[in-house]
Design an enzyme around this catalytic site. Structure first.
Site, PDB file in Angstrom:
ATOM      1  N   SER A 140       0.847  -1.195   0.000  1.00  0.00           N
ATOM      2  CA  SER A 140       0.000   0.000   0.000  1.00  0.00           C
ATOM      3  C   SER A 140       0.878   1.238   0.000  1.00  0.00           C
ATOM      4  O   SER A 140       1.665   1.460   0.932  1.00  0.00           O
ATOM      5  CB  SER A 140      -0.900   0.003   1.235  1.00  0.00           C
ATOM      6  N   HIS A 179      -1.208  -1.202  -4.215  1.00  0.00           N
ATOM      7  CA  HIS A 179      -2.489  -0.865  -3.598  1.00  0.00           C
ATOM      8  C   HIS A 179      -2.540   0.648  -3.389  1.00  0.00           C
ATOM      9  O   HIS A 179      -1.672   1.220  -2.731  1.00  0.00           O
ATOM     10  CB  HIS A 179      -2.607  -1.619  -2.275  1.00  0.00           C
ATOM     11  N   ASP A 196      -4.697   3.735  -2.000  1.00  0.00           N
ATOM     12  CA  ASP A 196      -5.807   4.090  -1.109  1.00  0.00           C
ATOM     13  C   ASP A 196      -6.318   5.482  -1.424  1.00  0.00           C
ATOM     14  O   ASP A 196      -5.623   6.474  -1.214  1.00  0.00           O
ATOM     15  CB  ASP A 196      -5.341   4.033   0.354  1.00  0.00           C
ATOM     16  N   MET A 223      -8.925   8.292  -0.456  1.00  0.00           N
ATOM     17  CA  MET A 223      -9.764   8.701   0.687  1.00  0.00           C
ATOM     18  C   MET A 223     -10.270  10.121   0.466  1.00  0.00           C
ATOM     19  O   MET A 223      -9.517  10.987   0.023  1.00  0.00           O
ATOM     20  CB  MET A 223      -8.949   8.647   1.977  1.00  0.00           C
ATOM     21  N   HIS A 281      -8.228   1.170  -4.031  1.00  0.00           N
ATOM     22  CA  HIS A 281      -9.173   0.944  -2.939  1.00  0.00           C
ATOM     23  C   HIS A 281      -9.838   2.285  -2.635  1.00  0.00           C
ATOM     24  O   HIS A 281      -9.216   3.174  -2.056  1.00  0.00           O
ATOM     25  CB  HIS A 281      -8.391   0.402  -1.731  1.00  0.00           C
ATOM     26  N   MET A 299     -12.019   4.585  -0.690  1.00  0.00           N
ATOM     27  CA  MET A 299     -12.706   4.843   0.581  1.00  0.00           C
ATOM     28  C   MET A 299     -13.374   6.201   0.447  1.00  0.00           C
ATOM     29  O   MET A 299     -12.964   7.192   1.056  1.00  0.00           O
ATOM     30  CB  MET A 299     -11.694   4.793   1.730  1.00  0.00           C
ATOM     31  N   MET A 327     -11.842  -5.744   5.440  1.00  0.00           N
ATOM     32  CA  MET A 327     -10.974  -4.826   6.173  1.00  0.00           C
ATOM     33  C   MET A 327     -10.633  -5.422   7.537  1.00  0.00           C
ATOM     34  O   MET A 327     -11.530  -5.860   8.268  1.00  0.00           O
ATOM     35  CB  MET A 327     -11.662  -3.467   6.370  1.00  0.00           C
ATOM     36  N   ASP A 365      -6.836  -6.289   4.352  1.00  0.00           N
ATOM     37  CA  ASP A 365      -6.170  -4.981   4.339  1.00  0.00           C
ATOM     38  C   ASP A 365      -6.261  -4.360   5.726  1.00  0.00           C
ATOM     39  O   ASP A 365      -7.355  -4.154   6.247  1.00  0.00           O
ATOM     40  CB  ASP A 365      -6.876  -4.096   3.295  1.00  0.00           C
TER      41      ASP A 365
HETATM   42  C1  DX5 Z   1      -6.312   1.689   5.573  1.00  0.00           C
HETATM   43  C2  DX5 Z   1      -5.886   1.381   4.180  1.00  0.00           C
HETATM   44  C3  DX5 Z   1      -4.779   0.410   4.078  1.00  0.00           C
HETATM   45  C4  DX5 Z   1      -3.493   0.865   4.730  1.00  0.00           C
HETATM   46  C5  DX5 Z   1      -2.897  -0.343   5.369  1.00  0.00           C
HETATM   47  O1  DX5 Z   1      -7.549   2.289   5.567  1.00  0.00           O
HETATM   48  O2  DX5 Z   1      -6.962   0.864   3.417  1.00  0.00           O
HETATM   49  O3  DX5 Z   1      -4.538  -0.004   2.744  1.00  0.00           O
HETATM   50  O4  DX5 Z   1      -2.558   1.399   3.853  1.00  0.00           O
HETATM   51  O5  DX5 Z   1      -1.776   0.025   6.080  1.00  0.00           O
HETATM   52  P1  DX5 Z   1      -1.088  -0.986   7.103  1.00  0.00           P
HETATM   53  O6  DX5 Z   1      -0.643  -2.173   6.321  1.00  0.00           O
HETATM   54  O7  DX5 Z   1       0.036  -0.183   7.662  1.00  0.00           O
HETATM   55  O8  DX5 Z   1      -2.133  -1.349   8.140  1.00  0.00           O
HETATM   56 ZN    ZN Z   2      -6.489  -0.048   1.478  1.00  0.00          ZN
END
Ligand code: DX5
Ligand code: ZN
Length: 229
Positions: free
Chosen positions: A9, A32, A34, A36, A65, A67, A136, A174
């Site tokens: 990620s 990956h 993220d 947000m 991903h 969010m 998750m 994740d």
């Molecule tokens: C959290 C993200 C993850 C995050 C995971 O909301 O969706 O992808 O990057 O990070 P680690 O592996 O550090 O928990």
């Molecule tokens: Zn993620």
């Protein structure tokens, strides 16, 4: 699936050097990404223009991903931006079946994510519409949080349901996935592993990817759900 996949990620990477950070995890199956929006989760990261640039800068396929709220409206744009897999949260989608079909029709893999408090059972009938299910293992929003052990039964149930339908549906985890938790995830039924801090916090991120993959493969080789794979 025969081999576990490791998806670093980039949330834990240096955002000013994303192309270099993508190269630092050579050998990773996916990157990956993220996304947000500061509404669905209390954090803000990046959007379509950065995904477009990153897709041009790396050969590693992008696993986006999302969010974000109003996933129905925004998710297709991430396919157009170059993502090879797009994950929306079921909690943020008004019409998940239509959205999954739209993502697939545009040429990407369609994936659906469940927050920790969202049960998997009500969505069993949607599985054939999906290429991947994301469970998750932290509350979404931040990297570096502690793995939620209480999600292991949900991973097990999801794997049973996938097996019952005989589907080739990838099961991704994740959040808090690391050397100390990845084997439990694999044993429970996960086959795609997102790791942020465990990869980018390591001295050598590419080495960390290899080590995580070896651990997951070891756990999968003895897991009852994966026997015969
Ligand atoms: C959290 C993200 C993850 C995050 C995971 O909301 O969706 O992808 O990057 O990070 P680690 O592996 O550090 O928990
Ligand atoms: Zn993620």
């Amino acid at each position: 699936m025969d081999a576990p996949q490791i998806n670093p990620s980039i949330l834990s990477a240096d955002f000013a050097r994303l192309a270099d950070e993508a190269r630092a995890v050579q050998g990773a199956d996916w990157l990956h990404v993220d996304v947000m929006d500061n509404h669905f989760v209390p954090n803000l990261t990046l959007g379509v223009p950065i995904v477009e640039s990153l897709a041009r800068a790396t050969d590693t396929p992008l696993d986006c991903h999302l969010m974000i709220e109003d996933a129905d409206r925004w998710a297709p744009q991430y396919v157009e931006a170059g993502a090879s897999s797009v994950t929306f949260h079921v909690e943020a989608a008004a019409a998940p079946v239509r959205l999954a079909r739209e993502i697939r029709a545009k040429g990407a893999r369609a994936a659906m994510a469940l927050k920790p408090a969202t049960p998997v059972e009500p969505y069993e009938d949607l599985f054939p519409e999906l290429d991947m299910l994301l469970i998750m293992t932290v509350e979404p929003g931040f990297g570096g949080q502690a793995f939620l052990d209480i999600m292991l039964p949900k991973i097990r149930r999801a794997r049973q349901l996938i097996g019952k339908h005989g589907l080739d549906l990838w099961l991704q985890v994740d959040g808090g996935v690391s050397a100390s938790t990845i084997e439990r995830c694999a044993e429970a039924g996960a086959d795609v592993f997102v790791a942020g801090s465990a990869v980018y916090g390591a001295q050598d991120p590419a080495d960390a990817v290899r080590a995580l993959r070896d651990q997951a493969a070891g756990a999968m080789s003895t897991a009852s759900w994966a026997c015969g794979h």
